[in-house]
Write a protein that holds these residues in place. Sequence first.
Motif, mmCIF file in Angstrom:
data_model
loop_
_atom_site.group_PDB
_atom_site.id
_atom_site.type_symbol
_atom_site.label_atom_id
_atom_site.label_comp_id
_atom_site.label_asym_id
_atom_site.label_seq_id
_atom_site.Cartn_x
_atom_site.Cartn_y
_atom_site.Cartn_z
ATOM 1 N N THR A 19 41.351 29.031 23.872
ATOM 2 C CA THR A 19 42.324 27.995 24.246
ATOM 3 C C THR A 19 41.844 27.157 25.428
ATOM 4 O O THR A 19 42.465 26.133 25.746
ATOM 5 N N ARG A 20 40.771 27.555 26.060
ATOM 6 C CA ARG A 20 40.271 26.797 27.208
ATOM 7 C C ARG A 20 39.678 25.463 26.759
ATOM 8 O O ARG A 20 39.131 25.332 25.664
ATOM 9 N N LYS A 21 39.753 24.486 27.618
ATOM 10 C CA LYS A 21 39.312 23.132 27.299
ATOM 11 C C LYS A 21 37.825 23.086 26.945
ATOM 12 O O LYS A 21 36.989 23.699 27.620
ATOM 13 N N ASN A 22 37.512 22.345 25.891
ATOM 14 C CA ASN A 22 36.139 22.080 25.444
ATOM 15 C C ASN A 22 35.386 23.320 24.983
ATOM 16 O O ASN A 22 34.158 23.320 24.926
ATOM 17 N N ILE A 23 36.099 24.384 24.669
ATOM 18 C CA ILE A 23 35.472 25.537 24.031
ATOM 19 C C ILE A 23 35.829 25.478 22.548
ATOM 20 O O ILE A 23 37.008 25.551 22.187
ATOM 21 N N HIS A 24 34.812 25.328 21.700
ATOM 22 C CA HIS A 24 35.053 25.136 20.266
ATOM 23 C C HIS A 24 34.831 26.406 19.460
ATOM 24 O O HIS A 24 35.371 26.540 18.362
ATOM 25 N N GLY A 25 34.022 27.302 19.975
ATOM 26 C CA GLY A 25 33.775 28.546 19.267
ATOM 27 C C GLY A 25 33.200 29.591 20.196
ATOM 28 O O GLY A 25 32.425 29.266 21.104
ATOM 29 N N ILE A 26 33.590 30.845 19.992
ATOM 30 C CA ILE A 26 33.106 31.958 20.809
ATOM 31 C C ILE A 26 32.812 33.141 19.899
ATOM 32 O O ILE A 26 33.597 33.449 19.001
ATOM 33 N N VAL A 27 31.692 33.785 20.152
ATOM 34 C CA VAL A 27 31.428 35.067 19.503
ATOM 35 C C VAL A 27 31.041 36.054 20.592
ATOM 36 O O VAL A 27 30.303 35.712 21.520
ATOM 37 N N PRO A 48 31.909 36.085 13.185
ATOM 38 C CA PRO A 48 31.001 37.063 13.802
ATOM 39 C C PRO A 48 29.585 37.059 13.245
ATOM 40 O O PRO A 48 28.633 37.358 13.967
ATOM 41 N N SER A 49 29.429 36.712 11.975
ATOM 42 C CA SER A 49 28.097 36.759 11.358
ATOM 43 C C SER A 49 27.415 35.395 11.290
ATOM 44 O O SER A 49 26.317 35.269 10.743
ATOM 45 N N ASP A 50 28.036 34.366 11.868
ATOM 46 C CA ASP A 50 27.464 33.019 11.797
ATOM 47 C C ASP A 50 26.207 32.883 12.639
ATOM 48 O O ASP A 50 26.009 33.566 13.648
#
Length: 289
Positions: A19-27, A48-50
């Motif tokens: 939900t933080r600004k300018n974060i589009h994806g996290i693994v 997770p496997s990307d």
Amino acid sequence: MNNKLTQSILDAYMSKAITRKNIHGIVFCVENGSGTMSFTSSAGNIQPSDFYFLASVTKLYVTAIMLILRSQKHFQLEDNISKYLPADITSELHVYKGIDYTQTITIKHLMSNTSGLPDYFSNDVFNEFLSGKDQAWSLEKTLTMIKQKKPAFIPGQKRKAQYSDTNYQLLGIIIETVTGKSVNDVFKQLIFDELGLKETYVFEDVNDSRPIPLYYKSKSLHLPYYMASIASEGGIVTTAKDTMIFLKAFFNEQFFSRQELSELQKTGIFSFYPASFTMEPEYPGNHCH
């Protein structure tokens, strides 16, 4: 992180972080030293496997290669770079206040970002990419650009360091010079194959759509030609699972001894790696993200 971590707790943490600004994806991958505890979670535009670009964390892999090659007696870290680079590269590479200091730049200076060489990836270059002007980035372009710029400081000057992609582009050339192989092949032989990393490779095919998109703030960047031309600066593609395998090998003496690792920490070679991973050998929950 602690020993009570569960998959649901990690998933909840990821849901909050995205939900933080300018974060589009996290693994996020978490394992203990033995691998008996292992969790992977993701949020946003990545699963997770990307596959994803390591970007500047690629430089940690270059460091592993350099230490392996040193152990094979290809060079010493204190060697001057002019011993391994042709004169057309080193000619007036580092002229500071009218004095050419190129002959004092060592391999260690490049690895620790203490060479003083300007970073070719300047605001002007970045703005070109941001505007959509994707392009391969050659050594010739780098040399033309940085030889017109003023170095930041004298090589090895006490308490001076500056992050510079130029340093690692030159390390890539040194790797190719001493091995007689492409840096891509050296990565594959000494790291990917050695560790059995089936989901890690150097980005070469501009039509390869497997890695998730790169972003700058809210803007998606499509830079296949650039990414395919910067193997030693940021061109490795991998997954969270394979990243964990590499990090555990790196910090658990599979590539070099604990003494050599301590040497790297003392000389500041680790100081400029982006915070895209955390590795704490003494703690039960090694993790990378």
